[in-house]
Design a protein around this motif. Structure first.
Motif, PDB file in Angstrom:
ATOM      1  N   UNK A  78       0.841  -1.199   0.000  1.00 16.63           N
ATOM      2  CA  UNK A  78       0.000   0.000   0.000  1.00 16.63           C
ATOM      3  C   UNK A  78       0.875   1.247   0.000  1.00 16.63           C
ATOM      4  N   UNK A  79       0.466   2.239  -0.756  1.00 13.88           N
ATOM      5  CA  UNK A  79       1.209   3.488  -0.877  1.00 13.88           C
ATOM      6  C   UNK A  79       0.548   4.553   0.009  1.00 13.88           C
ATOM      7  N   UNK A  80       1.187   4.922   1.128  1.00 12.60           N
ATOM      8  CA  UNK A  80       0.583   5.903   2.035  1.00 12.60           C
ATOM      9  C   UNK A  80       0.602   7.328   1.496  1.00 12.60           C
ATOM     10  N   UNK A  81       1.261   7.549   0.366  1.00 11.82           N
ATOM     11  CA  UNK A  81       1.281   8.899  -0.201  1.00 11.82           C
ATOM     12  C   UNK A  81       0.179   9.120  -1.235  1.00 11.82           C
ATOM     13  N   UNK A  82      -0.613   8.086  -1.507  1.00 14.08           N
ATOM     14  CA  UNK A  82      -1.759   8.258  -2.396  1.00 14.08           C
ATOM     15  C   UNK A  82      -2.728   9.213  -1.713  1.00 14.08           C
ATOM     16  N   UNK A  83      -3.327  10.081  -2.492  1.00 11.68           N
ATOM     17  CA  UNK A  83      -4.250  11.078  -1.941  1.00 11.68           C
ATOM     18  C   UNK A  83      -5.694  10.650  -2.153  1.00 11.68           C
ATOM     19  N   UNK A  84      -6.523  10.961  -1.165  1.00 10.11           N
ATOM     20  CA  UNK A  84      -7.951  10.713  -1.313  1.00 10.11           C
ATOM     21  C   UNK A  84      -8.578  11.899  -2.052  1.00 10.11           C
ATOM     22  N   UNK A  85      -9.897  11.908  -2.153  1.00 10.48           N
ATOM     23  CA  UNK A  85     -10.585  12.958  -2.911  1.00 10.48           C
ATOM     24  C   UNK A  85     -10.406  14.344  -2.291  1.00 10.48           C
ATOM     25  N   UNK A  86     -10.049  14.407  -1.010  1.00  7.74           N
ATOM     26  CA  UNK A  86      -9.800  15.694  -0.360  1.00  7.74           C
ATOM     27  C   UNK A  86      -8.327  16.077  -0.417  1.00  7.74           C
ATOM     28  N   UNK A  87      -7.515  15.258  -1.072  1.00 12.60           N
ATOM     29  CA  UNK A  87      -6.095  15.556  -1.206  1.00 12.60           C
ATOM     30  C   UNK A  87      -5.258  15.140  -0.009  1.00 12.60           C
ATOM     31  N   UNK A  88      -5.803  14.289   0.848  1.00  8.48           N
ATOM     32  CA  UNK A  88      -5.089  13.861   2.059  1.00  8.48           C
ATOM     33  C   UNK A  88      -4.291  12.589   1.817  1.00  8.48           C
ATOM     34  N   UNK A  89      -3.048  12.619   2.266  1.00  4.38           N
ATOM     35  CA  UNK A  89      -2.233  11.419   2.347  1.00  4.38           C
ATOM     36  C   UNK A  89      -2.446  10.832   3.736  1.00  4.38           C
ATOM     37  N   UNK A  90      -1.947   9.640   3.949  1.00  2.52           N
ATOM     38  CA  UNK A  90      -2.123   8.980   5.249  1.00  2.52           C
ATOM     39  C   UNK A  90      -1.532   9.796   6.397  1.00  2.52           C
ATOM     40  N   UNK A  91      -0.420  10.476   6.176  1.00  3.50           N
ATOM     41  CA  UNK A  91       0.199  11.246   7.259  1.00  3.50           C
ATOM     42  C   UNK A  91      -0.724  12.363   7.737  1.00  3.50           C
ATOM     43  N   UNK A  92      -1.495  12.940   6.832  1.00  2.58           N
ATOM     44  CA  UNK A  92      -2.430  14.004   7.213  1.00  2.58           C
ATOM     45  C   UNK A  92      -3.563  13.439   8.069  1.00  2.58           C
ATOM     46  N   UNK A  93      -4.046  12.256   7.704  1.00  2.00           N
ATOM     47  CA  UNK A  93      -5.125  11.632   8.474  1.00  2.00           C
ATOM     48  C   UNK A  93      -4.648  11.236   9.867  1.00  2.00           C
ATOM     49  N   UNK A  94      -3.468  10.636   9.942  1.00  2.00           N
ATOM     50  CA  UNK A  94      -2.933  10.233  11.247  1.00  2.00           C
ATOM     51  C   UNK A  94      -2.768  11.449  12.150  1.00  2.00           C
ATOM     52  N   UNK A  95      -2.295  12.545  11.594  1.00  2.00           N
ATOM     53  CA  UNK A  95      -2.103  13.771  12.376  1.00  2.00           C
ATOM     54  C   UNK A  95      -3.438  14.390  12.771  1.00  2.00           C
ATOM     55  N   UNK A  96      -4.374  14.448  11.854  1.00  2.00           N
ATOM     56  CA  UNK A  96      -5.675  15.060  12.119  1.00  2.00           C
ATOM     57  C   UNK A  96      -6.414  14.362  13.246  1.00  2.00           C
TER      58      UNK A  96
END
Length: 181
Positions: A78-96
């Motif tokens: 799995x690539x954690x740098x893939x962005x979702x429809x809101x432009x979030x990578x996994x690091x942004x979600x973990x931090x949020x």
């Protein structure tokens, strides 16, 4: 056992349901590691995008703070740098969502700590603004997040053929600004 029965009976594990969500997503959000392992062994697409946010299963693991499932996904490619429809990578979600252990794992796996998401925010900005504990912020700063970055959000304007300009649409907030908010 029921998942195994369905798959053995011919259920296509790489077919989305009516909500465009795949079995691997459901296993990920519910932290069902044994099902995740089984689906991956059977060829489940670790990069499938589904749901309203067009997220991958690793996005669903990270959003919920499921470290062990996140590890399984990463080990499967799995690539954690893939962005979702809101432009979030996994690091942004973990931090949020304040998932410090997941943040530490992602950074240890060389995820770029200062990546900007689709709204021009970094993981440090999100952790400073949304999380009510210091642990994620402290971790990000200790591991090298840049507190002086300013939010970036640009629109691309084409002036003429092959001539592009960028217009800054943000207030230029740093993580400190977000912490104060």
């Amino acid at each position: 056992e029921r998942v195994k029965e369905l798959v053995e009976a011919g259920y296509d594990i790489n077919a989305p349901d009516n909500d465009t969500v795949y079995l691997l997503h459901w296993a990920a959000i519910n932290n069902r590691r044994e099902i995740i392992k089984y689906l991956l062994e059977k060829g489940a697409d670790v990069g499938c995008k589904g749901g309203d946010l067009q997220s991958t299963p690793i996005h669903w693991c990270v959003r919920q703070g499921h470290l062990a499932s996140t590890v399984l996904m990463m080990e499967a490619g799995a690539d954690p740098s893939v962005r979702d429809a809101e432009g979030c990578e996994c690091i942004h979600l973990a931090a949020t969502f304040g998932h410090t252990a997941v943040l530490a794992y992602l950074i240890a796996k060389s995820v770029y700590i200062d990546a900007f998401d689709g709204s021009g925010m970094t993981s440090l900005m999100w952790a400073s603004w949304k999380v009510m504990t210091l642990d994620p912020v402290r971790l990000l700063l200790t591991l090298g997040a840049n507190p002086n970055l300013q939010g970036m959000n640009f629109i691309l304007i084409m002036h003429s053929i092959n001539c592009f300009y960028f217009l800054d649409l943000t207030h230029g907030n740093t993580a400190l600004h977000w912490a104060i908010l």
